[in-house]
Motif scaffolding. Structure first.
Motif: not given
Length: 357
Positions: A243-251
């Motif tokens: 949330r802090r870095h606002k990356l396009n992350v997918e688990i």
């Protein structure tokens, strides 16, 4: 009258594993033996190995819930001529079975599947080591001898699991440079407290925090997939960082490790065996181990097939450099030593040799 054919008594081999990596090491050996039919093959597993066997449809008894007495009864019922195990930490299934085998004077063989913590794999065996220990390469043999293991029990065979790797040749032929970044997590914070002698000097939360910050500063827009280790229980551990870095992350919980590697443009993590697998597939691999307090167990770093980074101030530059590089042929000779080695066949030769004593 036709004479009845004499019944041929086949020798019995019992295989056992507790961890996924260990199960992957014994599975190709079991498969080849079952195909040939020269021996009767039995299998028992616990924990992640039992789940892997069930998921892949490999016939294997789940012994995870058996106490020492019931496990001894199971061993007696099978009555193996040889016990073949992969190795794990703690009072694992393989150690319990090896103690039973020693008490019953049954031959035993162990397969090591990774370059670390050799003594921990056998530390609760007061009655001695297996008759043979199969290891990945000469480096492991040298390190084990230095650690006090007798040279006579160690055989360099390779890891049979490596025989199954998808190769860099396949990826290059497909022009597969990849289209996302993948981070392979290891739950060190859940497994190794800082006062544990196996503590590497960092954990996955610190590592992902540093990597996420570096990716954010580089303004990376690619999809970043996170693959949690099967032993991980706290799968929300990275939520605040993401949330802090606002990356396009997918688990990613569904895609297989093999497919994740194949589709990646960059594989990152700490010292997981999966990073070694990605390096063998010709992928760009970054191993981040800040303030490492032990020898680096990821052999692909030592071979120059993956990039080991051990300081936070070098991380961002390393990621940027790897993302700029195109996919190219890595050192084929080094890779062939591990993946075109027929380790399965070499382990089978050791099995035959032990049983012919």
């Amino acid at each position: 009258m036709k004479r009845a054919k004499a019944r041929i008594h086949k020798l019995k081999i019992l295989f056992a594993a507790q961890d996924i990596g260990g199960f992957q090491a014994i599975a190709p050996v079991m498969a080849r033996l079952r195909k040939r039919g020269a021996y009767e093959v039995f299998c028992c597993a616990a924990s992640e190995a039992a789940a892997r066997a069930k998921r892949t449809g490999i016939a294997c008894k789940n012994c995870g819930g058996l106490g020492e007495a019931r496990l001894r009864d199971f061993f007696t019922d099978v009555s193996p001529d040889l016990l073949c195990v992969s190795t794990s930490f703690g009072n694992s299934l393989d150690k319990k079975l090896m103690r039973i085998a020693k008490a019953k004077k049954v031959l035993s063989l162990a397969i090591i599947d990774f370059w670390s913590h050799y003594r921990d794999r056998f530390d609760s065996l007061p009655d001695g080591l297996p008759d043979k220990i199969c290891v990945m390469d000469g480096t492991v043999k040298k390190e084990m001898i230095i650690a006090g293991f007798p040279a006579r029990v160690i055989e360099v065979t390779g890891n049979p699991f490596f025989d199954t790797f998808r190769t860099q040749k396949r990826n290059l032929k497909k022009g597969n440079a990849g289209h996302y970044i993948v981070f392979f997590e290891q739950p060190f914070s859940e497994l190794f407290p800082q006062d544990d002698h196996r503590f590497f000097g960092f954990d996955e939360i610190e590592v992902w925090q540093d990597i996420a910050a570096a990716l954010s500063r580089l303004e990376i827009k690619d999809i970043i997939k996170i693959k949690f280790h099967p032993r991980s229980r706290k799968i929300n551990k990275f939520d605040e960082i993401n949330r802090r870095h606002k990356l396009n992350v997918e688990i990613d919980e569904r895609t297989s490790v093999e497919d994740l590697i194949e589709g990646s443009k960059l594989a990152m993590g700490m010292n997981s065996a999966v990073l070694f697998q990605a390096a063998m597939a010709g992928k760009k691999v970054l191993s981040y181990q800040p303030n490492l307090q032990q020898d680096d167990p990821l052999v692909s770093n030592k071979l120059g097939l993956s990039l080991g980074i051990y300081r936070k101030d070098e991380l961002e530059k390393a990621i940027k450099s790897l993302l700029k590089k195109g996919i190219g042929l890595k050192n084929k000779k080094k890779i062939d030593y591990y993946v075109n080695n027929d380790a399965t066949g070499k382990v089978l030769k050791i099995i035959n040799k032990v049983l012919q004593k």
